[in-house]
Design a protein around this motif. Structure first.
Motif, PDB file in Angstrom:
ATOM      1  N   SER A 160     -88.340  41.219  53.063  1.00 30.98           N
ATOM      2  CA  SER A 160     -88.479  40.768  54.402  1.00 30.98           C
ATOM      3  C   SER A 160     -89.319  41.625  55.175  1.00 30.98           C
ATOM      4  CB  SER A 160     -86.969  40.990  54.899  1.00 30.98           C
ATOM      5  OG  SER A 160     -86.622  42.447  55.147  1.00 30.98           O
ATOM      6  N   GLY A 161     -89.701  42.675  54.586  1.00 30.40           N
ATOM      7  CA  GLY A 161     -90.816  43.450  55.325  1.00 30.40           C
ATOM      8  C   GLY A 161     -90.197  44.592  56.125  1.00 30.40           C
ATOM      9  N   GLY A 210     -93.752  47.691  48.689  1.00 32.08           N
ATOM     10  CA  GLY A 210     -93.500  47.216  49.787  1.00 32.08           C
ATOM     11  C   GLY A 210     -94.111  45.738  49.948  1.00 32.08           C
ATOM     12  N   THR A 211     -94.174  45.242  51.098  1.00 35.74           N
ATOM     13  CA  THR A 211     -94.772  43.978  51.224  1.00 35.74           C
ATOM     14  C   THR A 211     -95.617  43.890  52.463  1.00 35.74           C
ATOM     15  OG1 THR A 211     -92.930  43.203  52.503  1.00 35.74           O
ATOM     16  CG2 THR A 211     -92.960  42.730  50.091  1.00 35.74           C
ATOM     17  N   ARG A 212     -95.615  44.855  53.296  1.00 37.41           N
ATOM     18  CA  ARG A 212     -96.582  44.761  54.426  1.00 37.41           C
ATOM     19  C   ARG A 212     -97.181  46.212  54.623  1.00 37.41           C
ATOM     20  NH1 ARG A 212     -92.711  42.241  59.094  1.00 37.41           N
ATOM     21  NH2 ARG A 212     -92.478  40.345  57.957  1.00 37.41           N
ATOM     22  N   GLY A 213     -98.573  46.282  55.099  1.00 30.78           N
ATOM     23  CA  GLY A 213     -99.373  47.489  55.288  1.00 30.78           C
ATOM     24  C   GLY A 213     -99.447  48.193  53.954  1.00 30.78           C
ATOM     25  N   CYS A 214     -99.913  47.620  53.053  1.00 27.35           N
ATOM     26  CA  CYS A 214    -100.295  48.284  51.806  1.00 27.35           C
ATOM     27  C   CYS A 214    -101.133  49.700  52.100  1.00 27.35           C
ATOM     28  CB  CYS A 214    -101.139  47.378  50.747  1.00 27.35           C
ATOM     29  SG  CYS A 214    -101.425  48.166  49.407  1.00 27.35           S
ATOM     30  N   PRO A 215    -100.659  50.917  51.772  1.00 25.93           N
ATOM     31  CA  PRO A 215    -101.591  52.185  52.023  1.00 25.93           C
ATOM     32  C   PRO A 215    -102.612  52.436  50.835  1.00 25.93           C
ATOM     33  CG  PRO A 215     -99.444  52.509  50.582  1.00 25.93           C
ATOM     34  CD  PRO A 215     -99.481  50.989  50.859  1.00 25.93           C
ATOM     35  N   GLY A 216    -102.734  51.214  49.972  1.00 22.15           N
ATOM     36  CA  GLY A 216    -103.847  51.597  48.766  1.00 22.15           C
ATOM     37  C   GLY A 216    -103.323  51.663  47.534  1.00 22.15           C
ATOM     38  N   GLN A 217    -103.938  52.066  46.416  1.00 22.21           N
ATOM     39  CA  GLN A 217    -103.594  52.332  45.031  1.00 22.21           C
ATOM     40  C   GLN A 217    -102.740  53.700  45.043  1.00 22.21           C
ATOM     41  OE1 GLN A 217    -106.877  52.083  42.433  1.00 22.21           O
ATOM     42  NE2 GLN A 217    -106.853  49.926  42.382  1.00 22.21           N
ATOM     43  N   TRP A 276     -96.705  44.988  46.869  1.00 24.67           N
ATOM     44  CA  TRP A 276     -97.703  45.935  46.221  1.00 24.67           C
ATOM     45  C   TRP A 276     -96.979  47.112  45.947  1.00 24.67           C
ATOM     46  CZ3 TRP A 276     -96.666  50.296  49.159  1.00 24.67           C
ATOM     47  CH2 TRP A 276     -96.227  50.243  50.247  1.00 24.67           C
ATOM     48  N   MET A 277     -97.497  47.833  44.929  1.00 26.02           N
ATOM     49  CA  MET A 277     -97.134  49.015  44.646  1.00 26.02           C
ATOM     50  C   MET A 277     -98.054  50.281  44.331  1.00 26.02           C
ATOM     51  SD  MET A 277     -96.590  47.938  40.741  1.00 26.02           S
ATOM     52  CE  MET A 277     -96.107  49.738  39.699  1.00 26.02           C
ATOM     53  N   ALA A 278     -97.913  51.551  44.962  1.00 22.67           N
ATOM     54  CA  ALA A 278     -98.719  52.387  45.227  1.00 22.67           C
ATOM     55  C   ALA A 278     -98.202  53.960  44.478  1.00 22.67           C
ATOM     56  CB  ALA A 278     -99.003  52.725  46.563  1.00 22.67           C
ATOM     57  N   ARG A 279     -99.261  54.657  43.530  1.00 22.20           N
ATOM     58  CA  ARG A 279     -98.600  55.706  42.976  1.00 22.20           C
ATOM     59  C   ARG A 279     -98.518  56.605  44.195  1.00 22.20           C
ATOM     60  NH1 ARG A 279    -102.031  55.114  39.273  1.00 22.20           N
ATOM     61  NH2 ARG A 279    -100.524  55.166  37.504  1.00 22.20           N
ATOM     62  N   ILE A 280     -97.309  57.411  43.848  1.00 23.46           N
ATOM     63  CA  ILE A 280     -97.083  58.637  44.828  1.00 23.46           C
ATOM     64  C   ILE A 280     -97.765  59.732  44.312  1.00 23.46           C
ATOM     65  CG2 ILE A 280     -95.381  60.129  45.913  1.00 23.46           C
ATOM     66  CD1 ILE A 280     -93.416  57.564  45.441  1.00 23.46           C
ATOM     67  N   THR A 281     -98.559  60.552  45.118  1.00 23.69           N
ATOM     68  CA  THR A 281     -99.403  61.700  44.724  1.00 23.69           C
ATOM     69  C   THR A 281     -98.687  62.914  45.548  1.00 23.69           C
ATOM     70  OG1 THR A 281    -101.222  61.224  46.106  1.00 23.69           O
ATOM     71  CG2 THR A 281    -101.194  60.470  44.019  1.00 23.69           C
ATOM     72  N   ASN A 282     -99.373  64.072  45.052  1.00 20.30           N
ATOM     73  CA  ASN A 282     -98.947  65.485  45.918  1.00 20.30           C
ATOM     74  C   ASN A 282     -97.538  65.619  46.122  1.00 20.30           C
ATOM     75  OD1 ASN A 282    -101.652  66.267  45.966  1.00 20.30           O
ATOM     76  ND2 ASN A 282    -102.269  64.584  47.508  1.00 20.30           N
ATOM     77  N   PRO A 283     -96.453  65.685  45.229  1.00 25.40           N
ATOM     78  CA  PRO A 283     -96.807  65.410  43.840  1.00 25.40           C
ATOM     79  C   PRO A 283     -96.612  64.146  43.291  1.00 25.40           C
ATOM     80  CG  PRO A 283     -94.547  66.316  44.159  1.00 25.40           C
ATOM     81  CD  PRO A 283     -95.180  66.109  45.626  1.00 25.40           C
TER      82      PRO A 283
END
Length: 305
Positions: A231-232, A170-177, A253-260
């Protein structure tokens, strides 16, 4: 049954018109119709259905078409192999690429490497969905295809390359790594249609966790998806290589997806019936080295960072 008659038949099916096929083959239409009638007599089956709009193959015709493409391709490869004895490799090599795969990012390096190492080889690149690429492998239109495909296909030999993890982008509201799949289900998602390998894997993960995703739109084209995410308007899920490319172009940004954690297997698919020509094998070796090496290097950089 002879090779010339098979070539006529394949050309007719490809074009969908006896008249236009006759023009391409430089043969009178009555003579071409007679060749088809002779082939139908040899097969003891009707092979073509003639309508005002043209011709289409019958079920028997579809089966013969697949085998005829393979036979003609093998004959062409035999001629090239014999002709290339003691000479540099030459000819055309056709490669299919599924959109968003790691292979898409090495198109330019592949063409540069082939031009440097195999100057007499012409590479044809075709981008399409995994299902369409497998169909073209079976019909002999492609030498190989690089795709994410989790289900075995009759007549296809799949050679695994590596596994790519899926990332939220995404480009807005990064949730972290990293981000939990439950959190992903609450976001505005833009994904390909359900025949794509990525969509199937995401849908499967949501189903197992009994989650309902908020799909906003279904977008297959990577350029359009990139513009939407930039564009967000929402987020998407992509394999690591495609995620890195989108993040770079959209400043996101890019965040690794977990659980699972989610991943897909990248593979080179080949026809089980038709072997690779020497030039296709040489191009395949270059392709595989270019796909595996950059991803390994990118992972090392991410770990160091």
């Amino acid at each position: 049954m002879n090779l010339r008659r098979l070539k006529y038949f394949v050309t007719i099916v490809d074009i969908g018109s006896l008249t236009q096929a006759a023009e391409v083959l430089h043969i009178a239409q009555p003579a071409l119709s007679q060749q088809v009638a002779t082939l139908e007599g040899e097969m003891d089956q009707q092979l073509l259905i003639r309508t005002k709009r043209g011709v289409t193959p019958t079920e028997a015709g579809k089966i013969l078409y697949t085998h005829a493409r393979t036979i003609l391709r093998q004959c062409e490869q035999a001629q090239l192999a014999v002709g290339n004895v003691g000479q540099t490799l030459g000819g055309q090599v056709s490669i299919g690429l599924a959109p968003g795969t790691a292979a898409s990012s090495i198109t330019l390096p592949l063409l540069q490497a082939v031009r440097a190492q195999l100057p007499d080889v012409l590479v044809y690149l075709h981008e399409n969905s995994s299902a369409d690429l497998n169909d073209q492998l079976l019909s002999g239109k492609l030498d190989m295809a690089v795709l994410y495909d989790r289900s075995p296909t009759v007549g296809i030999v799949s050679q695994p390359l590596l596994k790519e993890e899926l990332f939220l982008v995404g480009t807005r509201g990064c949730p972290g790594q990293a981000v939990d799949l439950c959190a992903v289900a609450e976001m505005k998602l833009f994904l390909p249609r359900n025949y794509s390998a990525v969509r199937k894997r995401v849908d499967e993960a949501f189903s197992l966790r009994r989650l309902t995703a908020k799909f906003i739109e279904e977008i297959d084209a990577i350029p359009t998806l990139t513009a939407v995410i930039a564009s967000g308007m929402g987020v998407t899920v992509l394999p690591e290589s495609a995620a890195q490319s989108l993040v770079s172009s959209a400043n996101g940004w890019m965040a690794r997806i977990t659980n699972p954690a989610l991943n897909l297997s990248l593979a080179v698919n080949l026809s089980a019936r038709a072997g690779l020509s020497p030039q296709a094998q040489a191009v395949k070796d270059i392709l595989m080295s270019l796909i595996v090496r950059p991803l390994q290097e990118n992972r090392e950089l991410l770990l160091v960072g």
